[in-house]
Design a protein around this motif. Structure first.
Motif, PDB file in Angstrom:
ATOM      1  N   VAL A  50       0.822  -1.223   0.000  1.00 22.36           N
ATOM      2  CA  VAL A  50       0.000   0.000   0.000  1.00 22.36           C
ATOM      3  C   VAL A  50       0.853   1.269   0.000  1.00 22.36           C
ATOM      4  O   VAL A  50       1.791   1.395   0.800  1.00 22.36           O
ATOM      5  N   CYS A  51       0.531   2.189  -0.915  1.00 27.04           N
ATOM      6  CA  CYS A  51       1.127   3.530  -0.870  1.00 27.04           C
ATOM      7  C   CYS A  51      -0.007   4.543  -1.010  1.00 27.04           C
ATOM      8  O   CYS A  51      -1.162   4.216  -0.718  1.00 27.04           O
ATOM      9  N   LEU A  52       0.306   5.750  -1.479  1.00 31.80           N
ATOM     10  CA  LEU A  52      -0.735   6.773  -1.568  1.00 31.80           C
ATOM     11  C   LEU A  52      -1.527   6.663  -2.883  1.00 31.80           C
ATOM     12  O   LEU A  52      -2.748   6.477  -2.874  1.00 31.80           O
ATOM     13  N   GLY A  53      -0.815   6.727  -4.004  1.00 32.22           N
ATOM     14  CA  GLY A  53      -1.513   6.780  -5.296  1.00 32.22           C
ATOM     15  C   GLY A  53      -1.654   5.446  -5.994  1.00 32.22           C
ATOM     16  O   GLY A  53      -2.406   5.321  -6.953  1.00 32.22           O
ATOM     17  N   ASN A  54      -0.890   4.441  -5.540  1.00 32.81           N
ATOM     18  CA  ASN A  54      -0.845   3.114  -6.197  1.00 32.81           C
ATOM     19  C   ASN A  54      -0.367   3.219  -7.656  1.00 32.81           C
ATOM     20  O   ASN A  54      -0.804   2.475  -8.512  1.00 32.81           O
ATOM     21  N   ILE A  55       0.532   4.197  -7.888  1.00 28.95           N
ATOM     22  CA  ILE A  55       1.130   4.249  -9.236  1.00 28.95           C
ATOM     23  C   ILE A  55       2.660   4.226  -9.211  1.00 28.95           C
ATOM     24  O   ILE A  55       3.272   3.912 -10.228  1.00 28.95           O
ATOM     25  N   CYS A  56       3.297   4.572  -8.079  1.00 28.35           N
ATOM     26  CA  CYS A  56       4.774   4.593  -8.053  1.00 28.35           C
ATOM     27  C   CYS A  56       5.349   3.462  -7.199  1.00 28.35           C
ATOM     28  O   CYS A  56       5.982   2.538  -7.717  1.00 28.35           O
ATOM     29  N   ARG A  57       5.135   3.542  -5.879  1.00 29.00           N
ATOM     30  CA  ARG A  57       5.819   2.612  -4.970  1.00 29.00           C
ATOM     31  C   ARG A  57       5.147   1.250  -4.866  1.00 29.00           C
ATOM     32  O   ARG A  57       5.809   0.207  -5.029  1.00 29.00           O
ATOM     33  N   SER A  58       3.848   1.222  -4.567  1.00 32.57           N
ATOM     34  CA  SER A  58       3.233  -0.093  -4.322  1.00 32.57           C
ATOM     35  C   SER A  58       3.154  -0.979  -5.577  1.00 32.57           C
ATOM     36  O   SER A  58       3.265  -2.203  -5.441  1.00 32.57           O
ATOM     37  N   SER A  61      -7.596   8.228  -3.899  1.00 33.92           N
ATOM     38  CA  SER A  61      -8.392   7.818  -5.069  1.00 33.92           C
ATOM     39  C   SER A  61      -7.943   8.489  -6.368  1.00 33.92           C
ATOM     40  O   SER A  61      -8.483   8.203  -7.433  1.00 33.92           O
ATOM     41  N   TYR A  62      -6.915   9.370  -6.286  1.00 37.26           N
ATOM     42  CA  TYR A  62      -6.563  10.193  -7.462  1.00 37.26           C
ATOM     43  C   TYR A  62      -6.324   9.403  -8.743  1.00 37.26           C
ATOM     44  O   TYR A  62      -6.601   9.879  -9.841  1.00 37.26           O
ATOM     45  N   HIS A  63      -5.736   8.237  -8.624  1.00 36.09           N
ATOM     46  CA  HIS A  63      -5.237   7.568  -9.843  1.00 36.09           C
ATOM     47  C   HIS A  63      -5.945   6.249 -10.152  1.00 36.09           C
ATOM     48  O   HIS A  63      -5.425   5.445 -10.922  1.00 36.09           O
ATOM     49  N   ILE A  64      -7.128   6.070  -9.582  1.00 37.44           N
ATOM     50  CA  ILE A  64      -7.855   4.811  -9.800  1.00 37.44           C
ATOM     51  C   ILE A  64      -7.953   4.500 -11.300  1.00 37.44           C
ATOM     52  O   ILE A  64      -8.332   5.363 -12.094  1.00 37.44           O
ATOM     53  N   GLU A 112      10.015   6.479   0.802  1.00 39.65           N
ATOM     54  CA  GLU A 112       9.457   7.816   0.609  1.00 39.65           C
ATOM     55  C   GLU A 112       8.867   8.028  -0.788  1.00 39.65           C
ATOM     56  O   GLU A 112       9.332   7.450  -1.763  1.00 39.65           O
ATOM     57  N   ASP A 113       7.884   8.903  -0.823  1.00 39.67           N
ATOM     58  CA  ASP A 113       7.159   9.232  -2.056  1.00 39.67           C
ATOM     59  C   ASP A 113       8.118   9.819  -3.109  1.00 39.67           C
ATOM     60  O   ASP A 113       8.682  10.887  -2.898  1.00 39.67           O
ATOM     61  N   PRO A 114       8.287   9.157  -4.255  1.00 38.27           N
ATOM     62  CA  PRO A 114       9.234   9.657  -5.277  1.00 38.27           C
ATOM     63  C   PRO A 114       8.550  10.486  -6.368  1.00 38.27           C
ATOM     64  O   PRO A 114       9.208  10.952  -7.297  1.00 38.27           O
ATOM     65  N   TYR A 115       7.227  10.669  -6.264  1.00 37.14           N
ATOM     66  CA  TYR A 115       6.411  11.166  -7.384  1.00 37.14           C
ATOM     67  C   TYR A 115       6.912  12.489  -7.962  1.00 37.14           C
ATOM     68  O   TYR A 115       7.015  12.647  -9.170  1.00 37.14           O
ATOM     69  N   TYR A 116       7.234  13.462  -7.075  1.00 40.78           N
ATOM     70  CA  TYR A 116       7.607  14.780  -7.569  1.00 40.78           C
ATOM     71  C   TYR A 116       9.116  14.948  -7.756  1.00 40.78           C
ATOM     72  O   TYR A 116       9.579  16.023  -8.103  1.00 40.78           O
ATOM     73  N   GLY A 117       9.873  13.891  -7.514  1.00 45.15           N
ATOM     74  CA  GLY A 117      11.329  13.984  -7.640  1.00 45.15           C
ATOM     75  C   GLY A 117      11.845  13.406  -8.944  1.00 45.15           C
ATOM     76  O   GLY A 117      11.091  13.181  -9.888  1.00 45.15           O
TER      77      GLY A 117
HETATM   78  P1  4NP Z   1       2.752   6.612  -4.855  1.00 42.37           P
HETATM   79  O1  4NP Z   1       3.216   8.037  -5.404  1.00 42.37           O
HETATM   80  O2  4NP Z   1       1.973   6.859  -3.584  1.00 42.37           O
HETATM   81  O3  4NP Z   1       4.035   5.895  -4.609  1.00 42.37           O
HETATM   82  O4  4NP Z   1       1.915   5.992  -5.954  1.00 42.37           O
HETATM   83  C1  4NP Z   1       2.345   9.098  -5.609  1.00 42.37           C
HETATM   84  C2  4NP Z   1       1.622   9.170  -6.764  1.00 42.37           C
HETATM   85  C3  4NP Z   1       0.790  10.258  -6.994  1.00 42.37           C
HETATM   86  C4  4NP Z   1       0.696  11.261  -6.058  1.00 42.37           C
HETATM   87  C5  4NP Z   1       1.418  11.179  -4.884  1.00 42.37           C
HETATM   88  C6  4NP Z   1       2.252  10.096  -4.668  1.00 42.37           C
HETATM   89  N1  4NP Z   1      -0.136  12.378  -6.303  1.00 42.37           N
HETATM   90  O5  4NP Z   1      -0.134  13.312  -5.482  1.00 42.37           O
HETATM   91  O6  4NP Z   1      -0.848  12.410  -7.314  1.00 42.37           O
END
Ligand code: 4NP
Length: 147
Positions: free
Chosen positions: A9-17, A42-45, A117-122
């Motif tokens: 489980v992560c936040l968006g389910n598109i990068c880490r999980s 739910s942002y990326h369902i 850690e969340d890599p999304y914006y890096g």
């Molecule tokens: P994730 O990364 O939790 O590893 O999938 C993120 C993906 C999207 C966002 C944040 C984190 N977002 O804010 O849209």
């Protein structure tokens, strides 16, 4: 016999999980383990994994491109034996949804006292750190289950 159902489980389910899903599935091929992943948001369902995660996994021979993001739901407490959160925020968000000790006992950080850690914006380097942390944690968990 190592068996069980594992949810990453992560936040968006598109990068880490999705990476954790692919890596754990790859490393546990010889066992009766089912792996899935979900996000607390739910942002990326319905979306595929981030291209940076797809590419990193593909470099290691792991194809995660067919995964689609979904949101964690209460039914996941019934469906999974082990629920691994990538960071403390997501750990808290999953625990908030739990309604019994049986449910909350299933939820842990993937790494002991350390976050993925969340890599999304890096940049790409963040994704490599994520990959290496997940791979190490997954190997450690599987080794501990084999004993
Ligand atoms: P994730 O990364 O939790 O590893 O999938 C993120 C993906 C999207 C966002 C944040 C984190 N977002 O804010 O849209």
């Amino acid at each position: 016999m190592v068996k069980g159902n594992v949810l990453m489980v992560c936040l968006g389910n598109i990068c880490r999980s999705p990476l954790a899903h692919g890596i754990f599935e790859h490393l546990s091929k010889e066992f009766s383990i089912t792996v899935d992943s979900a996000g607390t948001a739910s942002y990326h369902i319905g979306n595929p994994p981030d291209p940076r995660s797809i590419k990193l996994a593909m470099n290691q021979g792991i194809d995660i491109s067919n995964q689609r993001a979904r949101q964690f739901t209460r039914s996941d407490f019934d469906l999974f034996d082990h629920i691994f959160a990538m960071d403390r925020q997501n750990l808290r968000n999953v625990l908030k949804l739990s309604q019994s000790e049986t449910e909350s006992n299933k939820v842990k950080l993937l790494l002991i006292n350390e976050e993925v850690e969340d890599p999304y914006y890096g940049g790409d380097q963040g994704f490599e750190i994520v990959y290496n942390k997940i791979e190490k944690a997954s190997k450690d968990i599987l080794d501990s289950w084999k004993q």
